[in-house]
Motif scaffolding. Structure first.
Motif, mmCIF file in Angstrom:
data_model
loop_
_atom_site.group_PDB
_atom_site.id
_atom_site.type_symbol
_atom_site.label_atom_id
_atom_site.label_comp_id
_atom_site.label_asym_id
_atom_site.label_seq_id
_atom_site.Cartn_x
_atom_site.Cartn_y
_atom_site.Cartn_z
ATOM 1 N N GLU A 149 0.821 -1.213 0.000
ATOM 2 C CA GLU A 149 0.000 0.000 0.000
ATOM 3 C C GLU A 149 0.854 1.261 0.000
ATOM 4 N N MET A 150 1.970 1.228 0.663
ATOM 5 C CA MET A 150 2.879 2.376 0.638
ATOM 6 C C MET A 150 3.404 2.618 -0.779
ATOM 7 N N GLU A 151 3.576 1.531 -1.511
ATOM 8 C CA GLU A 151 4.176 1.634 -2.847
ATOM 9 C C GLU A 151 3.159 1.978 -3.925
ATOM 10 N N SER A 152 1.938 1.426 -3.823
ATOM 11 C CA SER A 152 1.056 1.512 -4.988
ATOM 12 C C SER A 152 -0.359 2.015 -4.723
ATOM 13 N N ASN A 153 -0.721 2.275 -3.470
ATOM 14 C CA ASN A 153 -2.082 2.749 -3.201
ATOM 15 C C ASN A 153 -2.221 4.198 -3.660
ATOM 16 N N PRO A 154 -3.065 4.466 -4.686
ATOM 17 C CA PRO A 154 -3.141 5.829 -5.237
ATOM 18 C C PRO A 154 -3.728 6.849 -4.264
ATOM 19 N N PHE A 155 -4.476 6.386 -3.272
ATOM 20 C CA PHE A 155 -5.110 7.307 -2.320
ATOM 21 C C PHE A 155 -4.140 7.814 -1.263
ATOM 22 N N LEU A 156 -2.981 7.185 -1.164
ATOM 23 C CA LEU A 156 -2.025 7.564 -0.123
ATOM 24 C C LEU A 156 -0.928 8.470 -0.639
ATOM 25 N N ASN A 157 -0.839 8.625 -1.941
ATOM 26 C CA ASN A 157 0.210 9.456 -2.515
ATOM 27 C C ASN A 157 -0.076 10.933 -2.272
ATOM 28 N N GLY A 158 0.957 11.633 -1.826
ATOM 29 C CA GLY A 158 0.840 13.087 -1.713
ATOM 30 C C GLY A 158 0.154 13.572 -0.460
ATOM 31 N N PHE A 159 -0.156 12.668 0.482
ATOM 32 C CA PHE A 159 -0.808 13.133 1.715
ATOM 33 C C PHE A 159 0.203 13.814 2.610
#
Length: 210
Positions: free
Chosen positions: A200-210
């Motif tokens: 999830e750290m690598e590929s979850n799009p909802f976590l990018n840029g938070f």
């Protein structure tokens, strides 16, 4: 120690059965289909000790009373959602087709981030609100797994448009409580497939840029 994933009901909510070598088990989120769940447990000759709820939305609690009454076991829930078991407006069941859900009160109320010991099972409790105010994640440190309910999914995050939902709070919970766990931690989510913190750290799009 073993775990099994059992999707239940029309929303395919993941109920998890965590068992030890003595065939004792913990039941997480019995959402619906109580007869199927009870048969599953009996067929494997498991001995349930308790029901742990990650939160009290209707699709996670629908079979609670039948299961705990059949096996004579207690249910645990966070204090912020203790009243939700009794109220269809709070647990969301009156917003969707089907019978409104009104359950008996929980047997144990969880009020802090602490360690929960049930038989040989030991969990660290993380308060992870955002999807709902009383969402709890149960971390089994010795086995490197966390039962996260509807906080974090494979490639997605929990919805926040239901009563008590808060997107900023959810993101804070994910980043401060879940993503701080070891990257190889297995995430057992409330819906969909199992994932890991690293994925999830690598590929979850909802976590990018938070």
């Amino acid at each position: 120690m073993k775990w099994n994933q059992l999707p239940l009901g029309p929303l395919q909510t993941n109920c998890y059965i965590l068992s030890n070598d003595e065939q004792e088990c913990i039941i997480f989120d019995p959402g619906e289909e109580s007869a199927k769940l009870i048969q599953y447990i009996q067929t494997r000759k498991l001995k349930p000790l308790a029901v742990l709820l990650t939160h009290a939305h209707f699709d996670h609690i629908g079979a609670l009373d039948q299961v705990r009454e059949f096996f004579k076991i207690p249910a645990y829930i966070h204090e912020k959602e203790a009243k939700w078991l009794l109220d269809p407006a709070l647990n969301g069941s009156q917003l969707f087709p089907g019978e409104p859900i009104r359950l008996k009160p929980a047997d144990h109320i969880l009020a802090a981030e602490t360690e929960l010991q049930i038989g040989s099972f030991s969990f660290k409790l993380f308060e992870t609100p955002g999807h709902s105010p009383g969402s709890i994640s149960y971390y089994l440190e010795e086995k490197g797994m966390v039962f996260s309910g509807d906080v974090l999914f494979k490639g997605s995050i929990g919805r926040t448009d239901l009563p008590g939902g808060n997107h900023d709070q959810l993101m804070k919970s994910i980043h401060s409580k879940l993503l701080s766990l070891p990257e190889d931690t297995i995430v057992l989510s409330g819906h969909g497939p199992v994932t890991t913190i690293a994925d999830e750290m690598e590929s979850n799009p909802f976590l990018n840029g938070f």
